[in-house]
Design an enzyme around this catalytic site. Structure first.
Site, PDB file in Angstrom:
ATOM      1  N   SER A   1      50.219 -26.416 -38.693  1.00  0.00           N
ATOM      2  CA  SER A   1      49.970 -27.414 -37.677  1.00  0.00           C
ATOM      3  C   SER A   1      48.682 -27.213 -36.886  1.00  0.00           C
ATOM      4  O   SER A   1      48.244 -28.134 -36.213  1.00  0.00           O
ATOM      5  CB  SER A   1      51.149 -27.446 -36.720  1.00  0.00           C
TER       6      SER A   1
ATOM      7  N   SER B   1      51.570 -21.811 -39.335  1.00  0.00           N
ATOM      8  CA  SER B   1      50.596 -22.776 -38.798  1.00  0.00           C
ATOM      9  C   SER B   1      49.210 -22.229 -38.474  1.00  0.00           C
ATOM     10  O   SER B   1      48.310 -23.005 -38.148  1.00  0.00           O
ATOM     11  CB  SER B   1      51.152 -23.432 -37.544  1.00  0.00           C
TER      12      SER B   1
ATOM     13  N   LYS C   1      44.145 -24.716 -29.468  1.00  0.00           N
ATOM     14  CA  LYS C   1      45.152 -25.677 -29.947  1.00  0.00           C
ATOM     15  C   LYS C   1      45.816 -26.309 -28.728  1.00  0.00           C
ATOM     16  O   LYS C   1      46.093 -25.624 -27.730  1.00  0.00           O
ATOM     17  CB  LYS C   1      46.169 -24.909 -30.801  1.00  0.00           C
TER      18      LYS C   1
HETATM   19  N1  GLN Z   1      54.902 -25.925 -41.245  1.00  0.00           N
HETATM   20  C1  GLN Z   1      55.900 -25.259 -40.477  1.00  0.00           C
HETATM   21  C2  GLN Z   1      56.736 -26.277 -39.731  1.00  0.00           C
HETATM   22  O1  GLN Z   1      56.521 -27.408 -39.919  1.00  0.00           O
HETATM   23  C3  GLN Z   1      55.285 -24.255 -39.564  1.00  0.00           C
HETATM   24  C4  GLN Z   1      54.791 -24.807 -38.309  1.00  0.00           C
HETATM   25  C5  GLN Z   1      54.219 -23.773 -37.381  1.00  0.00           C
HETATM   26  O2  GLN Z   1      53.977 -22.639 -37.767  1.00  0.00           O
HETATM   27  N2  GLN Z   1      54.034 -24.182 -36.137  1.00  0.00           N
HETATM   28  O3  GLN Z   1      57.603 -25.966 -38.975  1.00  0.00           O
END
Ligand code: GLN
Length: 487
Positions: free
Chosen positions: A151, A175, A76
């Site tokens: 994400s 994420s 990532k």
């Molecule tokens: N969807 C969550 C957010 O928008 C989690 C994101 C993540 O785990 N990086 O913050």
């Protein structure tokens, strides 16, 4: 579908196949498929082939090439690497090149893995669909009109599409687990402190963890045991011993008592997800587990608490991108002061969702609001850990929930509705707030008019209980049909 992690490592270390051949194969798969899915932001062809050659040299000289010999690895793009750029999916870091490798990168490459590229993500990992990337969205390999989740959507899509057998993501509120579920792969968020975050660009430091995506639980366990363990460079990393989870993964957990919270049956859960969840419960029963209904009312507070704590920490972590110390600088306007330069650099460099989080975070920390919001969320967080620990103390070895409320949604479907996007995280945020290990395992499908879309269920375990969590996941995996193949 290309080979899994263990097949590749076995073939390369025994000399049956060269790492260069494996690498070339995967690079050609990226050339063939990346235009369709946009899983990768960068592919580092030459560096990858050179690294593969070094693995082949070690094999030829009779030196141990490592447990991941020649395994292609995708990262990532919020994980720092000296090769290529580390953009975080943001304009503000568009040209950023890290001066060092993250600890997880050092450990995986020392084990023989070969970095092939950096994957797409929501800007600074803020989002649940990968649509907030400044470089365009990633598409779901099961249906390219749908999101891969986020994400870490690029990493999940890369593994699901068979472009790469191993990818790393980061998980602050889901994420890794949510995109794993929506793409039909395994994704693990370790206990807070299990894996070093040195070299992970910080989003919310009390929640962030790095973890693997793989096609199955055994491969995920193997990758996790390599990246886990104390790192003096990360003051939050813990000295707990790291067993070889992949060696004992086929050992049954006995007695296996699985807690099933009443909240797993909320109204928001799609009927296909409910069916898949019930099928997972039945599969666990076939494997000899006893299921116990529990009540975890704190799960209802998760999203509200998370969307205070995470933006609060993000607003502080992202203060460093001012175009002077870090990040892309706006062009100078004669006569303009330093504050105006900071403002324009941040206004031009950050996307709308990141700005929303910074505003939200700054607000909940401001005097007069701190107690009402931030301190209240911190108390909810404490109750969350207490609630989970009470279930574990009462005998549950793991807790089972759906990973998401339903299958992958269409591109654009939720992008204008931040609240709908935030509600994607109802089942995942609690494990981050409590610091517990959690993972998603493919379970069932949703069959609309189009392709069969994968679904996933989540297991949450006590702190440092990865061993039980992974073995329970393996028991479930053995009982369930494999996830659908991407089109
Ligand atoms: N969807 C969550 C957010 O928008 C989690 C994101 C993540 O785990 N990086 O913050």
């Amino acid at each position: 579908m290309l080979d899994g992690i263990r097949q590749i490592a076995d073939a390369v270390s025994s000399g049956r196949r060269s790492a260069r051949d494996v690498c070339a194969d995967h690079l050609s798969r990226i050339r063939q498929l990346n235009a369709r899915y946009s899983a990768f932001l960068q592919v580092v062809d030459n560096d990858a082939l050179a690294a593969a050659d070094r693995v082949d040299d070690a094999v030829r000289r009779g030196q141990p090439p490592g447990p991941l010999a020649g395994v292609p690895l995708a990262l990532k793009d919020n994980i720092c690497t000296r090769i290529g750029r580390t953009t975080c999916g943001s304009r503000i870091l568009e040209r950023y090149v890290s001066p060092y490798d993250a600890t997880v990168v050092e450990r995986l490459t020392a084990a023989g893995a070969v970095i092939i590229g950096k994957t797409n993500l929501d800007e600074f990992a803020m989002g649940s669909s990968t649509e907030h990337s400044a470089f365009g969205p990633t598409r779901n390999p099961h249906d390219p009109s749908r999101v891969p989740g986020g994400s870490s959507g690029g990493s999940a899509a890369a593994v699901a599409a068979g472009i790469c057998p191993l990818a790393l993501g980061s998980d602050t509120g889901g994420s890794i687990r949510q995109p794993a579920a929506l793409c039909g792969v395994v994704g693990v968020k370790p206990t807070y402190g299990r894996v070093s975050r040195l070299g992970l660009v910080a989003f919310a430091s009390s929640l962030d963890q790095i973890g693997p995506f793989a096609a199955n639980t055994t491969d995920a366990a193997l990758a996790l045991e390599i990246i886990s363990g104390l790192d003096r460079g990360d003051s939050t990393s813990a000295p707990h011993p790291v067993p070889a989870w992949s060696d004992s993964i086929d050992d049954a957990v006995k007695p296996l008592v699985i807690g099933v919270p009443r909240q797993a049956y909320g109204d928001a859960v799609h009927p296909d997800m409910r069916r898949a969840f019930e099928a997972a419960i039945a599969a666990f029963e076939r494997a000899g587990a006893s299921l116990r209904a529990i009540d975890l009312p704190i799960l209802d507070e998760g999203v509200a608490a998370y969307y205070i704590v995470a933006p609060a920490e993000a607003s502080s972590n992202l203060a460093r991108y001012d175009g002077v110390r870090y990040g892309r600088r706006a062009s100078l306007v004669p006569g303009e002061g330093l504050d105006a330069l900071y403002e324009r650099s941040r206004a031009e460099g950050f996307g709308a969702e990141v700005k929303r989080r910074i505003l939200l975070g700054t607000h909940v920390l401001s005097s007069g609001y701190y107690d009402a919001y931030y301190a209240t969320a911190c108390r909810a967080r404490r109750r969350m850990l207490d609630g989970f620990n009470a279930a574990f103390a009462a005998g549950c070895r793991c807790i089972l929930t759906p990973t998401t409320t339903g299958p992958a949604f269409g591109l654009g479907e939720k992008s204008d509705d931040p609240l709908a996007m935030y509600l994607e995280d109802v089942f995942t945020v609690a494990a981050n707030l409590a610091g517990l290990p959690a993972m998603s395992i493919p379970a069932g499908v949703s069959k609309g008019e189009g392709a069969a879309l994968p679904l996933g269920v989540q297991l949450v375990a006590p702190a440092y209980g990865e061993d039980v969590m992974l073995r329970a996941a393996r028991m479930l995996e053995r009982e369930l049909p494999p996830p659908p193949r991407p089109i």
